[in-house]
Design an enzyme around this catalytic site. Sequence first.
Site, PDB file in Angstrom:
ATOM      1  CB  SER A 358      -0.921   0.013   1.224  1.00 40.27           C
ATOM      2  OG  SER A 358      -1.672   1.209   1.263  1.00 40.27           O
ATOM      3  CG  ASP A 359       1.178   5.681  -2.114  1.00 44.57           C
ATOM      4  OD1 ASP A 359       2.392   5.853  -1.999  1.00 44.57           O
ATOM      5  OD2 ASP A 359       0.358   6.609  -2.222  1.00 44.57           O
ATOM      6  CE  LYS A 360       4.211   8.356   4.354  1.00 42.78           C
ATOM      7  NZ  LYS A 360       3.473   9.629   4.520  1.00 42.78           N
ATOM      8  CB  THR A 361       1.553  10.136   0.508  1.00 39.84           C
ATOM      9  OG1 THR A 361       2.791  10.038   1.196  1.00 39.84           O
ATOM     10  CG2 THR A 361       1.062  11.569   0.522  1.00 39.84           C
ATOM     11  CB  THR A 363      -3.153   4.956   0.073  1.00 39.28           C
ATOM     12  OG1 THR A 363      -2.979   5.421  -1.261  1.00 39.28           O
ATOM     13  CG2 THR A 363      -3.892   3.630   0.054  1.00 39.28           C
TER      14      THR A 363
END
Length: 921
Positions: A358-361, A363
């Site tokens: 999963s992408d952090k920013t 998401t």
Amino acid sequence: MSEITEEKIVIVEEASGTSKETKEHKPVELIEQKHVENVEKLPPELEELLQTDPTKGLSSEEVQNRLERFGRNELAEVKTNPFLKFLSYFTGAIAYLIELAGIFAAVVQDWLDFGVIVGLLIVNAFIGFIEEARAENALDALKQTLALKAKVWRDGQYVEVDTAELVPGDIIGLRLGDIVPADARLLGLSTTGNETDANLSIDQSALTGESLPVDKGKGATVYSSSIVKQGQMLAVVTKTGGDTFVGRAANLISITVEQGHFQKIVNAIGNFLILITVVLVGIIFIYQMVHFHGSKNGEFLVVVGKCLVLTIAAIPVGLPTVLSVTMAVGAKQLAAKKVIVKRLTAVEEMASVSVLCSDKTGTLTLNELTFDEPYLCPGYSKEDILLYSYLSAEPGANDPIESAVRTAAEESLDILKNRQNKHEVPGYKVTAFVPFNPTTKMTNATVVSLDNNEVFKVAKGAPPVIIKLVGGDEDAVRAVNSLAARGLRALGVARTTGDNDNYELVGMISLLDPPRPDSGETIRRCHTYGVDVKMITGDQLIIAKEVAHRLGMNRVILDANYLVDPDKSEEEVTQHCERADGFAHVIPEHKYRVVELLQKRGLLVGMTGDGVNDAPALKKANVGIAVHGCTDAARSAADIVLLAPGLSTIVDGIMTSRAIFQRMRSYSLYRITSTVHFLMFFFCIILAENWEMRTILLILITLLNDAATLVISVDNCKISQRPDKWRLGQLITLSIVLGIFLTAASFAHFYVAYYVFGIPKDNDNEDKRMETIMYLHISSCPHFVIFSTRLSGFFWENLPSPTFFIAVMGTQVFAMFISIYGLLTPAIGWAWGVSIIGVSLAYFVVLDCIKVLIFRFWSFEFTARVWPTPQRKQKLRNRIERKAFEEKISHNIKKVRKVVLLSKVISAFRSAANKTKTIKA
């Protein structure tokens, strides 16, 4: 303030037996958090081209030469011939099997069957063609992120040109709001040509995933498609077109053309069915040609016609249709939960996903700076620091930090909630304001308190500046260092007191892009369903660790440079990649590599993201998931699009997809079993007894049973707590075993009817009841097996839905009435009809017990010992070694935790003792 702090330190030192003379106090140094960026070294030949005079730019002749050498500054279009793409959908194992039947039908001039077969092929091809043509869309969306026009120095003139005409060495001007047209190096010159110390504030979150705009000065690289948020500066173009940061992302998308997981499974099933069909039908063809040589039954077209009937009946023509309908129903269910499925097979593949990257920013986090717990000096409260921050914030500034401060104050302070004039603060008046200056690195406001006409100043800015303004404060320095160690952005706030201009520190604001409210719970639920979540971000390592901690994840975060470390073997990198909880400081190539390494390990990988930087990994992953508010590039590259913010709907997707998987696996097991039984029985009975069944009855069995199983898409199912796998070896072995037992039952029906009840078995006999008996048995006995294949346990553990039960039983009741009253075949009466249906129902219970026994004893260890191929033996050794290693690591971690806990207890006792000594002193 600093005097008080030093006095406290001296007291503690003396209490602990150390005098000021013997131990000189050293001031605490402020640790500044610096942005670290991936820097690519340009080749010397390219560096030579960048030495352009910034006041004149390139000449028209140089531009033309470089255009010929480097090409236009645009993403290359890779167009596929639509006709060839359409033809590609006529390939694949099951398609070849259907085409083989079509050839047989044409040879024997059975034009009705030929038309049905050709129509089926064309319909399936159109469905695939329409549903899965999306690679071009991803590239088109990436192209839309590029700027259309750029300001550039050419021939001594500052002119506007199309971005496609930019070449390395061009001098471009960048201003507030501009989209950077190509990768470029900042020159430290204003757009008028004068030297400047000011930096550009660049928003490159869609490219790198960094949550905050990045300040870049002279010599720094700005990337194509990023956005200028503050400042202006000249830059020299370093890379264009496919060589840019965005261009490399586009190239990664264009080379990702792997066959989908589901298509591989369907092809594997089709290959198995082709093999047994061709072998058995081929033997029957040769046998009949030889055995009936010279007679009418031995004529080529007659024998081919008989083989055609067997082939058509054996082909699982309903397999692609039933699986597609099942997935389509699942896609509709997901759409109701705001999960849009772009590629139908992604529904099945999501059930098998065991790792979710999963992408952090944007998401896992909100992608907006938020006010966190501040550091406060004695005498000040959280409300005070918010008020002073608000008074010294620039209204309407296009700055994420100022926006975060103003939003936090307006949401928390009562005096700001119900005011009439949004530009005023009740009880206060700002008489002068100095906005943020890159040189001073702070804002300053002069404020009048309307209650007592007190005039004071408020300053807000970078911690080193504010700490220096108040004359130093070591407690504040420690607080800032502590915040920096956790990846939080700090901002100092100070105000004047009394009649002088001496500033007093109020405290330190802490800012963070916080996790979404539902992210932590979503990650926990994913773990419950056996899905390992890995966080991937372009942010710094300490920020990633802080966010991981707040999400309830472990803090084993790798720097992305480890993924491309030349000193590490691919096996070592892959192992660390598996164990890591996340990756920081990544670029698109890193995300792509993470997915690639995990896939090479045999894992099915899901990838979520929202930016251009996520597009290559979204395309590469088995299931690419574009989240709410994503860019067009991410949406086009993804298989699934989330319409609701956050990741909570992913859990709904996992549960729904696993339900769909169970139904598909159930049908596949039933259909392969039926095909194996059908081919084995007719192969043996034709060779042993030369007995055949009329074409109309075989076709009727196929059509009725496949039509009934379409409703499996709404059947009840038992959702697995672990990622689902097809386990083709298990599936095919179980199908063969069940097929053998069904073949035995068919022969038992045949010979009991012949020997016990005296039913003639000769096709030429006037009494053709044997054909009706076998028709009803072959229609019902294998069909009832679908009640068993629905789950791995006993059939009564999860009963079928009423709709599914009625559909299956309805077709067999219909077949029973046909047989009893002889509508298409000789009548056999109620006794035979009810008995056959009853025996078929009882026999399916026996087969259910056999299935449960096989599932209980089946494991990889079992297959490795029964069929000990070198590959399986090596895989088994690796599994045993990995399990032993993980147990050892787990044991060591428990030991470390005990030591840490014990040290914390000892530290707590010592701290309490020191406090007691300090008070006494």
